[in-house]
Write a protein that holds these residues in place. Structure first.
Motif, short mmCIF file in Angstrom:
data_model
loop_
_atom_site.label_atom_id
_atom_site.label_comp_id
_atom_site.label_asym_id
_atom_site.label_seq_id
_atom_site.Cartn_x
_atom_site.Cartn_y
_atom_site.Cartn_z
N ILE A 276 0.84 -1.20 0.00
CA ILE A 276 0.00 0.00 0.00
C ILE A 276 0.87 1.26 0.00
O ILE A 276 0.59 2.22 -0.72
CB ILE A 276 -0.95 -0.01 1.21
CG1 ILE A 276 -2.03 -1.09 1.02
CG2 ILE A 276 -1.58 1.36 1.43
CD1 ILE A 276 -2.90 -1.30 2.25
N LYS A 277 1.94 1.25 0.78
CA LYS A 277 2.83 2.41 0.82
C LYS A 277 3.41 2.70 -0.56
O LYS A 277 3.42 3.86 -1.02
CB LYS A 277 3.98 2.16 1.81
CG LYS A 277 3.57 2.17 3.26
CD LYS A 277 4.79 1.85 4.14
CE LYS A 277 4.43 1.79 5.60
NZ LYS A 277 5.62 1.49 6.44
N ARG A 278 3.91 1.66 -1.24
CA ARG A 278 4.49 1.86 -2.56
C ARG A 278 3.45 2.38 -3.55
O ARG A 278 3.73 3.28 -4.34
CB ARG A 278 5.10 0.55 -3.07
CG ARG A 278 6.27 0.05 -2.25
CD ARG A 278 6.92 -1.16 -2.90
NE ARG A 278 7.94 -1.75 -2.04
CZ ARG A 278 9.18 -1.28 -1.92
NH1 ARG A 278 9.54 -0.21 -2.59
NH2 ARG A 278 10.05 -1.87 -1.12
N ALA A 279 2.26 1.80 -3.51
CA ALA A 279 1.21 2.23 -4.44
C ALA A 279 0.82 3.68 -4.18
O ALA A 279 0.59 4.45 -5.12
CB ALA A 279 -0.01 1.31 -4.30
N TYR A 280 0.75 4.07 -2.92
CA TYR A 280 0.38 5.45 -2.59
C TYR A 280 1.44 6.43 -3.07
O TYR A 280 1.12 7.49 -3.64
CB TYR A 280 0.19 5.58 -1.08
CG TYR A 280 -0.23 6.97 -0.63
CD1 TYR A 280 -1.56 7.33 -0.64
CD2 TYR A 280 0.71 7.89 -0.20
CE1 TYR A 280 -1.96 8.60 -0.23
CE2 TYR A 280 0.34 9.16 0.20
CZ TYR A 280 -1.00 9.51 0.18
OH TYR A 280 -1.38 10.78 0.57
N LEU A 281 2.70 6.09 -2.86
CA LEU A 281 3.78 6.98 -3.28
C LEU A 281 3.83 7.09 -4.80
O LEU A 281 4.12 8.17 -5.34
CB LEU A 281 5.12 6.49 -2.73
CG LEU A 281 5.28 6.63 -1.21
CD1 LEU A 281 6.53 5.91 -0.74
CD2 LEU A 281 5.33 8.10 -0.81
N ARG A 282 3.58 6.02 -5.50
CA ARG A 282 3.55 6.10 -6.96
C ARG A 282 2.39 6.98 -7.43
O ARG A 282 2.52 7.74 -8.38
CB ARG A 282 3.40 4.71 -7.57
CG ARG A 282 4.64 3.85 -7.45
CD ARG A 282 4.58 2.66 -8.38
NE ARG A 282 4.79 3.08 -9.75
CZ ARG A 282 4.33 2.44 -10.82
NH1 ARG A 282 3.60 1.37 -10.67
NH2 ARG A 282 4.59 2.87 -12.02
N LEU A 283 1.24 6.85 -6.75
CA LEU A 283 0.09 7.67 -7.12
C LEU A 283 0.38 9.14 -6.90
O LEU A 283 -0.06 10.00 -7.70
CB LEU A 283 -1.13 7.24 -6.29
CG LEU A 283 -2.44 7.99 -6.55
CD1 LEU A 283 -2.96 7.69 -7.96
CD2 LEU A 283 -3.49 7.62 -5.50
N ARG A 284 1.11 9.46 -5.84
CA ARG A 284 1.39 10.85 -5.49
C ARG A 284 2.63 11.41 -6.19
O ARG A 284 2.93 12.59 -6.05
CB ARG A 284 1.57 10.98 -3.97
CG ARG A 284 0.29 10.76 -3.19
CD ARG A 284 -0.76 11.74 -3.62
NE ARG A 284 -2.00 11.60 -2.89
CZ ARG A 284 -3.15 12.12 -3.29
NH1 ARG A 284 -3.19 12.79 -4.44
NH2 ARG A 284 -4.25 11.98 -2.58
N ARG A 285 3.32 10.57 -6.91
CA ARG A 285 4.52 11.03 -7.59
C ARG A 285 4.15 12.07 -8.64
O ARG A 285 3.21 11.86 -9.43
CB ARG A 285 5.22 9.85 -8.26
CG ARG A 285 6.46 10.23 -9.06
CD ARG A 285 6.98 9.02 -9.81
NE ARG A 285 7.50 8.01 -8.91
CZ ARG A 285 7.79 6.77 -9.31
NH1 ARG A 285 7.58 6.40 -10.55
NH2 ARG A 285 8.28 5.91 -8.43
N PRO A 286 4.84 13.22 -8.67
CA PRO A 286 4.49 14.24 -9.67
C PRO A 286 4.73 13.71 -11.08
O PRO A 286 5.68 12.95 -11.31
CB PRO A 286 5.42 15.41 -9.34
CG PRO A 286 6.54 14.81 -8.54
CD PRO A 286 5.95 13.65 -7.80
N PRO A 287 3.89 14.09 -12.02
CA PRO A 287 4.08 13.61 -13.40
C PRO A 287 5.36 14.17 -14.00
O PRO A 287 5.82 15.24 -13.61
CB PRO A 287 2.83 14.13 -14.13
CG PRO A 287 2.40 15.32 -13.33
CD PRO A 287 2.74 15.00 -11.90
N PRO A 288 5.95 13.45 -14.93
CA PRO A 288 7.18 13.96 -15.57
C PRO A 288 6.86 15.21 -16.37
O PRO A 288 5.73 15.41 -16.83
CB PRO A 288 7.61 12.81 -16.48
CG PRO A 288 6.36 12.04 -16.74
CD PRO A 288 5.54 12.17 -15.49
N PRO A 289 7.83 16.11 -16.54
CA PRO A 289 7.58 17.32 -17.32
C PRO A 289 7.24 16.95 -18.76
O PRO A 289 7.71 15.94 -19.28
CB PRO A 289 8.91 18.09 -17.23
CG PRO A 289 9.93 17.04 -16.90
CD PRO A 289 9.23 16.02 -16.07
#
Length: 215
Positions: free
Chosen positions: A182-195
């Motif tokens: 769950i932690k990994r999935a949450y961090l991936r979801l919150r990761r800012p999109p690439p420019p």
């Protein structure tokens, strides 16, 4: 039923249990392993999520909301998420039967992470957790959506993903391992999109190498 609940609790805790009878003596045996096994589907999710995610960046104090038709599953989630994900609050619904569903649907979108059981079976009523997830997703929820189910075939996972689920967990997955996924999935979801990629320069005709002689 009592033995089934004991087995579910043992699996969630990463403990192997056995029960055998020798004459008039009944022996209950429990073994806690130092390294818990991981369900294949959860391992695939974890491998996909692992890349460069540092789970130490996972924020403490998030608000979780869970719905399940089994009180033991809800207690396992509440205990495990507070211990291993440092949740500030874990709200649980379903222990009071189908009457909990409207309250869950009203409250869950106000939280950070929602965990659904897929098959919510109460006496006289069945509710699809996937349908609840899809409704919340379509309502604009921006947090993490998790299915925790005993049904994790490839077809099941595809259906969950199509509904908007970010993370799929088997119910047999030890709760500590589930918290890591769950932690990994949450961090991936919150990761800012690439420019956005820079557009290529406008196309121009190349300059002639030689000028044509004047007539």
């Amino acid at each position: 039923i009592g033995l089934q609940h004991t087995q579910l609790a043992a699996l969630a805790s990463g403990i192997d249990i056995s029960l055998k009878q020798e004459g008039s003596l009944v022996i209950f045996h429990a073994v806690q392993h130092s390294t818990a096994s991981v369900d294949q589907n959860d391992q695939e999710d974890e491998d996909a999520d692992a890349d460069d995610v540092d789970i130490s960046d996972f924020p403490n104090g998030l608000h979780f909301c869970c719905i399940d038709d089994t009180p033991l599953s809800l207690r396992t989630l509440e205990f495990g998420l507070k211990r291993y994900a440092h949740a500030a609050k874990v709200d649980t619904y379903g222990q009071n039967g189908p009457a909990d569903v409207p309250r869950f649907m009203k409250h869950a979108p106000q939280t950070d992470i929602i965990i659904f059981d897929n098959h919510l079976d109460w006496p006289g009523r069945h509710t699809s957790g996937v349908d609840l997830l899809r409704t919340i997703k379509q309502g604009g929820f921006q947090g993490l959506l998790v299915i925790r189910s005993g049904n994790t075939s490839d077809e099941d996972i595809l259906r969950y993903r199509e509904a908007g689920c970010h993370c799929v967990l088997g119910k047999e997955t030890p709760i500590k391992q589930a918290a890591e996924i769950i932690k990994r999935a949450y961090l991936r979801l919150r990761r800012p999109p690439p420019p956005p990629a820079r557009p290529p320069p406008p196309w121009r005709l190349p300059e002639p190498l030689f000028s044509s002689p004047e007539l």
